[in-house]
Design a protein around this motif. Structure first.
Motif, mmCIF file in Angstrom:
data_model
loop_
_atom_site.group_PDB
_atom_site.id
_atom_site.type_symbol
_atom_site.label_atom_id
_atom_site.label_comp_id
_atom_site.label_asym_id
_atom_site.label_seq_id
_atom_site.Cartn_x
_atom_site.Cartn_y
_atom_site.Cartn_z
ATOM 1 N N ARG A 22 23.618 31.375 28.153
ATOM 2 C CA ARG A 22 23.407 32.778 28.482
ATOM 3 C C ARG A 22 22.090 33.284 27.909
ATOM 4 O O ARG A 22 21.362 34.024 28.545
ATOM 5 N N GLU A 23 21.810 32.868 26.663
ATOM 6 C CA GLU A 23 20.581 33.326 26.031
ATOM 7 C C GLU A 23 19.358 32.863 26.813
ATOM 8 O O GLU A 23 18.356 33.562 26.913
ATOM 9 N N GLY A 24 19.469 31.688 27.434
ATOM 10 C CA GLY A 24 18.335 31.175 28.204
ATOM 11 C C GLY A 24 18.317 31.674 29.634
ATOM 12 O O GLY A 24 17.372 31.427 30.362
ATOM 13 N N ASN A 25 19.408 32.398 30.048
ATOM 14 C CA ASN A 25 19.467 32.855 31.443
ATOM 15 C C ASN A 25 19.735 34.353 31.547
ATOM 16 O O ASN A 25 20.209 34.830 32.566
ATOM 17 N N GLY A 26 19.456 35.061 30.449
ATOM 18 C CA GLY A 26 19.562 36.515 30.542
ATOM 19 C C GLY A 26 20.965 37.051 30.421
ATOM 20 O O GLY A 26 21.205 38.219 30.705
ATOM 21 N N ASP B 16 25.290 24.161 38.571
ATOM 22 C CA ASP B 16 23.890 23.833 38.836
ATOM 23 C C ASP B 16 22.993 24.247 37.668
ATOM 24 O O ASP B 16 21.902 24.774 37.853
ATOM 25 N N GLY B 17 23.497 23.995 36.466
ATOM 26 C CA GLY B 17 22.695 24.189 35.271
ATOM 27 C C GLY B 17 22.582 25.595 34.751
ATOM 28 O O GLY B 17 21.783 25.863 33.856
ATOM 29 N N ALA B 18 23.372 26.529 35.289
ATOM 30 C CA ALA B 18 23.294 27.921 34.835
ATOM 31 C C ALA B 18 24.671 28.571 34.919
ATOM 32 O O ALA B 18 25.542 28.119 35.684
ATOM 33 N N GLU C 154 30.327 37.110 34.236
ATOM 34 C CA GLU C 154 30.415 35.661 34.286
ATOM 35 C C GLU C 154 31.854 35.221 34.545
ATOM 36 O O GLU C 154 32.802 35.823 34.041
ATOM 37 N N LEU C 155 31.995 34.182 35.324
ATOM 38 C CA LEU C 155 33.318 33.684 35.679
ATOM 39 C C LEU C 155 33.867 32.796 34.574
ATOM 40 O O LEU C 155 33.119 32.055 33.923
#
Length: 387
Positions: free
Chosen positions: A173-177, A190-192, A233-234
């Motif tokens: 999450r930290e790397g994807n906002g 798919d990596g996120a 987020e699911l």
């Protein structure tokens, strides 16, 4: 691709039965009724007049009048009621009763009455729209196939998703906002991180590839966190409801909703799903021609409640109704309307609980001469890997 105009025979029959001189409808902006009557979209005010078995359309000068072989189309910037009255008078109907839908604008009704006409409401167009012909049913079935592929895309993504434990999920999450502050396991794809919005966009992309418009109706609901106002987020173990209501190139709509659970631990959502699936099957028993539409609606709710769910607090009141050029058409699944062959219905069963979330199954059903049938072959199970 455009559909053909419809409803003329039904209007003529109503005019004859009521000893009226004509029929008038006024639509403002894009309207399913005008599309039904003309076979095309008019994104402007439209005056529709049916007199002596012929159709006459009046449009404002702000648009280029289209050439329609089935109607006389002219520019007329007068108020709709005055334009309609002029058409009636021009074609020999200088006074008498004029039929109109109950939704005719008040100002148009006043202008017609001041011109000497008695206005009477008729359900002729709504009744005609409720019975779909072969071409209409084919259009709905084509949209429903696209809807199945759209929801199938969600199932494929959920099936391929992995469960990230809290520490790993927080890092992602930290790397994807993402917020990364609830400490709960989350789904990743798919990596996120996989969110309601990310899944919704994938579904809509598939619908677009299938040649249909999502019509702003695609929703993804996650457990008790609906995700309607902002993405969430699911998570594994929670029911995820994916619902679509696409519109095809001729304007006809589909409807499909399925509930999925990734890495389930059993419990409430399984019981709710059994209840919804049982109600779904009831529609194949209680939707023959001649059956009562209201009874079908009450049976859908009662069958869902029979599995221990509160009719007042948990079982949905909206169990569906007619579907076509609009998501909601006649016949409604309440009241005392009789089902007839050619009705196409959106049938929904759903259970909602404040602590567990929602489980929903929605399908499209055709009432045929030989009985009802569900459109499409979309699986109904909770496991996305079995789609």
């Amino acid at each position: 691709m455009r559909g053909g105009p419809r409803g003329g025979d039904a209007i003529d029959a109503a005019v004859s039965e009521r000893d009226a001189v004509g029929f008038v409808a006024v639509s403002r902006g894009s309207d399913p009724t005008s599309r039904y009557l003309t076979g095309r979209d008019f994104d402007c005010d439209l005056v529709f007049v049916r007199v002596a078995g012929e159709t006459h359309l009046r449009v404002p000068s702000t648009v280029e009048p289209p050439s329609l072989p089935v109607a006389s189309v002219r520019v007329d910037d007068r108020p709709p009621g005055k334009a309609a009255a002029a058409v009636l008078a021009e074609h020999g109907a200088s006074d008498g009763t004029v039929l109109a839908p109950r939704t005719v604008p008040h100002d148009a009704a006043l202008h017609l009455e001041s011109a000497g006409y008695d206005l009477a409401s008729t359900p002729a167009v709504a009744d005609a729209r409720a019975v779909k012909d072969d071409a209409e049913r084919d259009a709905i079935e084509a949209v429903q196939r696209a809807a199945t592929r759209g929801v199938g895309r969600a199932a494929a993504i959920l099936s391929a998703a992995t469960v990230e434990e809290a520490d790993d999920a927080d890092s992602d999450r930290e790397g994807n906002g993402g917020d990364g502050d609830d400490g709960e396991p989350a789904l990743s794809w798919d990596g996120a991180p996989l969110s309601t919005e990310r899944l919704r966009r994938q579904v809509n992309a598939t619908l677009a590839v299938e040649g249909v418009d999502s019509a702003g109706a695609t929703t993804v609901r996650a457990g008790t966190r609906s995700g309607e106002n902002e993405p969430v987020e699911l998570r594994p173990g929670e029911p995820i409801v994916v619902s679509v209501g696409p519109r095809g190139p001729t304007g006809y709509r589909g409807a499909l909703a399925r509930t999925f659970v990734v890495d389930p631990d059993g419990g409430w959502e399984r019981r709710a799903h059994v209840a919804c699936d049982a109600a779904r099957k009831v529609s194949l028993v209680e939707a023959d021609p001649g059956d009562d539409a209201g009874f079908l609606g009450s049976e859908l709710r009662a069958e869902t409640a029979a599995f221990g769910f509160s009719m007042a607090d948990e079982v949905t009141r909206d169990v569906g109704g007619g579907i076509g050029l609009a998501a909601r058409e006649d016949p409604p699944l309440d009241g005392d309307r009789e089902l007839v062959a050619g009705n196409v219905l959106r049938v929904r069963s759903a259970v909602t609980h404040a602590d567990h979330g929602r489980v929903e199954l929605t399908d499209v059903l055709v009432v045929g001469e030989d009985g009802p049938r569900l459109v499409g072959d979309a699986p109904a199970g909770l496991d996305p890997s079995r789609w």
